[in-house]
Structure formats: C-alpha cells, structure tokens
Design a protein around this motif. Structure first.
Motif, PDB file in Angstrom:
ATOM      1  N   MET A   1       6.782  -6.848 -36.348  1.00 46.57           N
ATOM      2  CA  MET A   1       6.187  -7.990 -35.635  1.00 46.57           C
ATOM      3  C   MET A   1       6.376  -7.827 -34.052  1.00 46.57           C
ATOM      4  O   MET A   1       7.189  -7.121 -33.510  1.00 46.57           O
ATOM      5  CB  MET A   1       7.017  -9.450 -35.849  1.00 46.57           C
ATOM      6  CG  MET A   1       6.516 -10.271 -37.119  1.00 46.57           C
ATOM      7  SD  MET A   1       7.204 -11.806 -37.232  1.00 46.57           S
ATOM      8  CE  MET A   1       5.731 -12.450 -38.251  1.00 46.57           C
ATOM      9  N   PHE A   3       7.600  -9.799 -30.651  1.00 47.02           N
ATOM     10  CA  PHE A   3       8.344 -10.720 -30.134  1.00 47.02           C
ATOM     11  C   PHE A   3       8.295 -10.633 -28.771  1.00 47.02           C
ATOM     12  O   PHE A   3       8.384  -9.834 -28.036  1.00 47.02           O
ATOM     13  CB  PHE A   3       9.859 -10.562 -30.435  1.00 47.02           C
ATOM     14  CG  PHE A   3      10.084 -10.611 -31.992  1.00 47.02           C
ATOM     15  CD1 PHE A   3       9.767 -11.784 -32.783  1.00 47.02           C
ATOM     16  CD2 PHE A   3      10.863  -9.514 -32.447  1.00 47.02           C
ATOM     17  CE1 PHE A   3      10.057 -11.755 -34.122  1.00 47.02           C
ATOM     18  CE2 PHE A   3      11.020  -9.572 -33.875  1.00 47.02           C
ATOM     19  CZ  PHE A   3      10.831 -10.629 -34.576  1.00 47.02           C
ATOM     20  N   VAL A 109      -0.101 -12.618 -26.966  1.00 48.63           N
ATOM     21  CA  VAL A 109      -0.044 -11.328 -27.661  1.00 48.63           C
ATOM     22  C   VAL A 109       1.106 -11.193 -28.846  1.00 48.63           C
ATOM     23  O   VAL A 109       1.181 -10.259 -29.589  1.00 48.63           O
ATOM     24  CB  VAL A 109       0.008 -10.032 -26.604  1.00 48.63           C
ATOM     25  CG1 VAL A 109      -1.243 -10.282 -25.903  1.00 48.63           C
ATOM     26  CG2 VAL A 109       1.302 -10.080 -25.829  1.00 48.63           C
ATOM     27  N   SER A 110       2.062 -12.130 -28.626  1.00 46.00           N
ATOM     28  CA  SER A 110       3.233 -11.786 -29.416  1.00 46.00           C
ATOM     29  C   SER A 110       2.955 -12.725 -30.745  1.00 46.00           C
ATOM     30  O   SER A 110       2.513 -13.786 -30.810  1.00 46.00           O
ATOM     31  CB  SER A 110       4.708 -12.577 -28.643  1.00 46.00           C
ATOM     32  OG  SER A 110       4.593 -11.753 -27.518  1.00 46.00           O
ATOM     33  N   ASP A 111       3.768 -12.310 -31.730  1.00 44.94           N
ATOM     34  CA  ASP A 111       3.551 -13.305 -33.110  1.00 44.94           C
ATOM     35  C   ASP A 111       4.642 -14.239 -32.853  1.00 44.94           C
ATOM     36  O   ASP A 111       4.348 -15.315 -33.470  1.00 44.94           O
ATOM     37  CB  ASP A 111       3.993 -12.294 -34.394  1.00 44.94           C
ATOM     38  CG  ASP A 111       3.025 -11.095 -34.555  1.00 44.94           C
ATOM     39  OD1 ASP A 111       2.048 -11.350 -34.567  1.00 44.94           O
ATOM     40  OD2 ASP A 111       3.488  -9.703 -34.397  1.00 44.94           O
ATOM     41  N   ARG A 112       5.905 -14.297 -32.269  1.00 45.30           N
ATOM     42  CA  ARG A 112       6.550 -14.797 -32.232  1.00 45.30           C
ATOM     43  C   ARG A 112       7.164 -15.193 -30.545  1.00 45.30           C
ATOM     44  O   ARG A 112       7.475 -14.182 -29.882  1.00 45.30           O
ATOM     45  CB  ARG A 112       7.946 -14.640 -32.965  1.00 45.30           C
ATOM     46  CG  ARG A 112       7.585 -14.826 -34.395  1.00 45.30           C
ATOM     47  CD  ARG A 112       7.656 -16.089 -35.255  1.00 45.30           C
ATOM     48  NE  ARG A 112       7.550 -15.967 -36.576  1.00 45.30           N
ATOM     49  CZ  ARG A 112       6.442 -16.401 -37.331  1.00 45.30           C
ATOM     50  NH1 ARG A 112       5.340 -16.937 -36.774  1.00 45.30           N
ATOM     51  NH2 ARG A 112       6.657 -16.543 -38.618  1.00 45.30           N
ATOM     52  N   MET A 113       7.366 -16.278 -30.196  1.00 43.89           N
ATOM     53  CA  MET A 113       7.821 -16.546 -28.778  1.00 43.89           C
ATOM     54  C   MET A 113       9.221 -17.177 -28.797  1.00 43.89           C
ATOM     55  O   MET A 113       9.182 -18.236 -29.598  1.00 43.89           O
ATOM     56  CB  MET A 113       6.801 -17.167 -28.048  1.00 43.89           C
ATOM     57  CG  MET A 113       7.080 -17.517 -26.291  1.00 43.89           C
ATOM     58  SD  MET A 113       6.709 -15.647 -25.814  1.00 43.89           S
ATOM     59  CE  MET A 113       7.822 -16.150 -24.430  1.00 43.89           C
TER      60      MET A 113
ATOM     61  N   ASN B  94       8.528 -19.725 -37.373  1.00 48.65           N
ATOM     62  CA  ASN B  94       8.000 -19.974 -36.052  1.00 48.65           C
ATOM     63  C   ASN B  94       9.247 -20.596 -35.181  1.00 48.65           C
ATOM     64  O   ASN B  94       9.530 -21.867 -35.647  1.00 48.65           O
ATOM     65  CB  ASN B  94       6.778 -20.609 -35.837  1.00 48.65           C
ATOM     66  CG  ASN B  94       6.182 -20.200 -34.454  1.00 48.65           C
ATOM     67  OD1 ASN B  94       6.472 -19.267 -33.793  1.00 48.65           O
ATOM     68  ND2 ASN B  94       5.436 -21.193 -33.935  1.00 48.65           N
ATOM     69  N   PRO B  95       9.764 -19.935 -34.347  1.00 49.84           N
ATOM     70  CA  PRO B  95      11.061 -20.514 -33.746  1.00 49.84           C
ATOM     71  C   PRO B  95      10.933 -21.678 -32.919  1.00 49.84           C
ATOM     72  O   PRO B  95       9.885 -21.482 -31.985  1.00 49.84           O
ATOM     73  CB  PRO B  95      11.656 -19.329 -32.938  1.00 49.84           C
ATOM     74  CG  PRO B  95      10.710 -18.584 -32.573  1.00 49.84           C
ATOM     75  CD  PRO B  95       9.638 -18.602 -33.726  1.00 49.84           C
TER      76      PRO B  95
ATOM     77  N   LYS C 119       1.379 -22.116 -31.790  1.00 48.91           N
ATOM     78  CA  LYS C 119       1.580 -20.900 -31.977  1.00 48.91           C
ATOM     79  C   LYS C 119       2.973 -20.208 -31.181  1.00 48.91           C
ATOM     80  O   LYS C 119       3.878 -19.840 -31.681  1.00 48.91           O
ATOM     81  CB  LYS C 119       0.615 -19.720 -31.397  1.00 48.91           C
ATOM     82  CG  LYS C 119       0.900 -18.161 -31.669  1.00 48.91           C
ATOM     83  CD  LYS C 119       0.085 -17.384 -31.071  1.00 48.91           C
ATOM     84  CE  LYS C 119       0.245 -16.072 -31.152  1.00 48.91           C
ATOM     85  NZ  LYS C 119      -0.292 -15.147 -30.290  1.00 48.91           N
TER      86      LYS C 119
END
Lengths: 116, 99, 124
Positions: A1, A3, A109-113, B94-95, C119
């Motif tokens: 992923m 991050f 661009v990140s899957d997770r921030m 998702n955090p 997101k």
C-alpha cells in the motif's frame, strides 16, 4: 500500500515524530511505499539543520535524513517554515521546502493518509 | 475507520469524542499517552469494556511498556500490537486521528 | 474534472482558536486544496466549533480573527462543504444564531457518514 504521512508536532516535546518514524520503518519493512512525509505546523522543526542534541540522544533530524536516503520524500511546508524560521538556510536540505499543494498530492496518490 | 487516539483520557476528551464516531467494524487504536486508558481499575475501565462490546481495541505495545503498564494491568480483551501491527491496522481501515 | 475523479478530503477541526493556533494554518491548507479542484470538506466538532463563534475580537492578543473566513472559503475558494456538529454546539451552549459564518449544521450520525466516505482525513 501507499502511505502518506502528515506530521504536525515538533521534535522532542511531543511523541508524534517518534511514532511516525517507527511507523514508517515498520511500513517499509513490510514492503509498503511511503509517498512522502509532509511537515506542517510545528512539525517543520523536525527538519531544522541546527538540531544537535547530546550525543547519547537520538537526533531526529538525522534519523529522518537516513530514511530520506532510503527514498522517503521529506516535504517541509514553505509557509509554516517561513513563519518559524525554518527556511532554505536553516532546513537540512533546501530542496525539501515546498508548498501545500504537495500535501494535497499526498492525499491523492496515497491509499492511506495518516496524521501524526 | 481506524480511530487513532493519542492523548490521555484524563487530559482530553479525545477518547469520548472518538467513541461518538465509532461505526460497526471500526477499530480503536490507542497510542502514546492514550494507552493509560486501558489500565485496570482506572476511571476508563468501563468505557473500554463498553467499546469492546462492539469494536476491537488495540494498544501500541511500545507505549504500554514505556509507561510501566504490565500485561496483567490491562483490561481484558484489549490487544497489544507492535508497529508492524499498527501498519496492518492502517491497511485494514482508513485512519482518522483524534489528536 | 468529473466528480468520480476528485479526491475526497476532509479537514477535521477539533481545537478552539487562540490557545493552540492550528486554525490559521488549517485555513491556509484549505485555501490551497480548494484551488486544486478536489472535493474538500471541513468539519468542526468538539472545541473546534468555538472557531465559528461570532463576536470574536483577538486584537488585544495581536492575532487575526478567522471566524468569518469560512464563508469566503465556500463561496470563493471552492471548498465543497463546511459542516459543524450539532451536538458539539449544544454541549457548549451554542446554536445557529451564535455562528459567525453560514455553515451546514449536521448531527453526529450524518457527519459520521460523511467522514466514512472520505479518502483522506486530516486532523487539526
């Protein structure tokens, strides 16, 4: 992923940067990609070049620079840095200074921030 | 969502604030000073048990250890994870950070 | 850009202004994000709702008053939604008439749903 990391607290006084650092190391070991670390608010102090703690203590600026050598992009917000005196002559690498557009780019661009 | 809480519940309202936003399958992750939340016999023991009825609660082991809380002092069914586990939880959900 | 291609980002503002000053830099980020044509939302909850209280005058503190900025963000800077949580307002003895900017009041359940659609969630 993929991050993206947002760091808002400065070094030493708060644990945020230490937690973020350990998270990044663990993520990379697990084969994930760090799209970038964006330093905002007091977080910009983490990249101050004059940082020189006693020798037996961790040097946060240096351990981050080691991550950078491994390909982790460090981005110091130009506006937040200017306000606090972290500018091209006081930051560890002038190339790291950039605008808030980079934070949005990380969100895109990140899957997770993750905010630390 | 993965709810990341950083502050001691004795200091700020972040724990309660995040509880208001918990949905089914959401995960609670306590890090930094928020790990004091899970100390048995503390004011928040029942709060933690309440969360555990519907959601999972994880605690960052490094932060628990640093603060001198032994495993026996932790409310039952709270799980300890290392940074690798932290990364895995972020992959799952998702955090959202409650600073 | 089509709606599907836009990245949904939410700023979560939970701190009161002045004592800790996240507000100004959060606004600077909101302005920048708005300019990039993404789907940007802002949510005020917990002590963050104090940022919207009308009648603020921080001139004696030597600071700026940002409470009226939020309406401009929505109208001129393409921020899609600005929400304030109803329960947080009520707990603090505030109602719609106490707010300096026209923003959407949502209850916790509705805001939770919006949050879940994002997101990226940036906390200030």
């Amino acid at each position: 992923m993929k991050f993206g990391i947002l760091v808002k607290d400065g070094p030493y006084m708060h644990q945020a940067m230490d937690t973020a650092y350990n998270f990044i190391v663990a993520a990379m070991e697990a084969g994930h990609e760090i799209t970038g670390v964006f330093f905002y608010n007091d977080g910009v102090y983490n990249r101050c070049s004059a940082m020189e703690p006693p020798r037996d203590e961790r040097n946060i600026m240096k351990i981050l620079s080691e991550l950078e050598l491994k390909g982790v992009k460090m981005i110091v917000c130009v506006a937040a840095g200017k306000r606090r005196g972290v500018v091209d002559t006081t930051v560890c690498d002038a190339k790291e200074i950039s605008g808030l557009g980079q934070l949005l780019e990380l969100c895109i661009v990140s899957d997770r921030m993750i905010t630390f | 969502m993965l709810h990341i809480i950083k502050k001691s519940p004795y200091e700020t309202n972040a724990l309660n604030d995040s509880i208001n936003y918990l949905m089914e399958n959401d995960i609670v992750l306590l890090i930094e000073d928020a790990v004091y939340t899970v100390k048995k016999g503390g004011k928040f023991e029942d709060t933690v048990k309440g969360i555990l009825q519907n959601n999972k609660v994880y605690c960052l082991e490094a932060d628990i250890k640093a603060r001198g809380i032994s495993e026996g002092e932790i409310v039952e069914n709270v799980k300890l994870i290392d940074y690798k586990g932290f990364v895995e939880k972020v992959c799952e959900q998702n955090p959202v950070t409650w600073p | 850009m089509s709606e599907q291609e836009k990245t949904k980002v939410m700023f979560i503002c939970r701190t009161a202004p002045y004592g800790v000053a996240f507000e100004q830099e959060a606004i600077e980020a909101m302005v920048m994000f708005g300019a990039y044509e993404q789907d940007v939302s802002v949510a005020f909850l917990d002590d963050g709702v104090f940022s919207l209280k009308k009648g603020q005058d921080p001139s004696l503190l030597g600071k700026k008053n940002f409470s009226k900025t939020y309406e401009i963000l929505k109208d001129d800077f393409d921020i899609s939604n600005i929400y304030v949580e109803k329960e947080s307002l009520e707990e603090r003895g505030l109602s719609e008439g106490d707010l300096a900017a026209e923003v959407e009041i949502l209850d916790r359940n509705a805001l939770r749903q919006r949050m879940n659609e994002m997101k990226a969630l940036l906390s200030f």
